[in-house]
Design a protein around this motif. Structure first.
Motif: not given
Length: 288
Positions: A18-19, A21-28, A89, A156
């Motif tokens: 999911t998503r 390109r959402d860097v903050n979401l992906r890091r978490h 995304g 990443y």
């Protein structure tokens, strides 16, 4: 592979994708679940060849046969193009993604064992730059990469993609201690060269020629824009730069400087750095 066709982007089985390109979401999400993403058939195959265990695969219908022959005990989700775009995304033009399990980072001692030439990165924040440096370092024969604690994640998705999978085969680890970590490298026998165009900086080729063959060399490259910190510059054994010819260009960006510096390091050992034996950031050094 167990092939599963899915049309709904909200299907919980696709949660890993999911998503993207959402860097903050992906890091978490990736830290929580201990995973990383590989994009494109070639990179996916390189991750598998390097021994990373897959969690699952995601292919668009037009690419449903892309991973034929890749034996893996993991589900393969096949989705329509529009489902893939809504899920991740962006337009998944390569048509292939895979989620892999991460492995624990090796110790600094393991990474440095037998190494003669290494790259040391301080706090680079751009994943594209990190991936590009890994690709140059791997291609030019550097033995390992050592990262400062705040440096961007080589696993990443963007870093993996830009490196073309070099992050899977080039040994790397992180320093536990930014403040005193360089002392560990020096104690392991490495002559530390800080790339910087600042005052007192020597031409890189000449500086390399002055290092005895019994010592390893660590090329230190700093964060985009500001270059190496004052602390790390002070702790270096030498400050070095890549001479510029003029034309209002006084430095290279960090990825270009890394590539040139890795090439020069390779020449120290007759063209290949090998194991065995004792500006944007880097600028033409660091800080352009």
């Amino acid at each position: 592979m167990h092939v599963i066709e899915i049309d709904d982007p909200e299907d919980p089985r696709l949660a890993d994708y999911t998503r993207l390109r959402d860097v903050n979401l992906r890091r978490h999400l990736e830290a929580e679940h201990g995973l990383f993403m590989a994009e494109g058939e070639k990179v996916i195959r390189r991750a598998a060849a390097a021994g990373y265990a897959p969690r699952s695969f995601l292919l668009t219908r037009r690419r449903a046969e892309a991973l034929a022959g890749l034996v893996a005990d993991a589900p393969l989700y096949v989705v329509p193009e529009e489902t893939a775009e809504r899920l991740v995304g962006f337009d998944l033009h390569r048509g292939a993604l895979a989620a892999f399990h991460r492995r624990p980072l090796p110790s600094l001692k393991e990474v440095l064992a037998g190494a003669r030439g290494i790259v040391v990165l301080e706090d680079l924040v751009d994943h594209t730059n990190v991936g590009a440096i890994f690709r140059s370092a791997a291609g030019l024969g550097v033995d390992a990469v050592v990262l400062a604690p705040r440096c961007a994640d080589p696993l990443y998705r963007r870093a993996v993609k830009v490196s073309m999978g070099a992050v899977f085969t080039l040994p790397y680890t992180r320093l536990d201690d930014w403040y005193g970590g360089l002392d560990e490298l020096r104690a392991a026998g490495f002559h530390l060269m800080a790339l910087t165009p600042g005052e007192g900086s020597l031409p890189l080729r000449a500086a390399l020629a002055g290092v005895g063959p019994e010592r390893g060399v660590g090329l230190m490259l700093g964060t985009e824009g500001d270059g190496l910190s004052a602390r790390w510059l002070e702790r270096a054994d030498a400050r070095v730069h890549i001479p510029m010819s003029g034309r209002d260009v006084d430095s290279l960006n960090v990825t270009a400087a890394a590539a040139v510096a890795c090439y020069e390091l390779a020449q120290r050992d007759g063209g290949v750095v090998h194991r065995g034996g004792g500006g944007d950031g880097a600028g033409a050094g660091a800080g352009g």
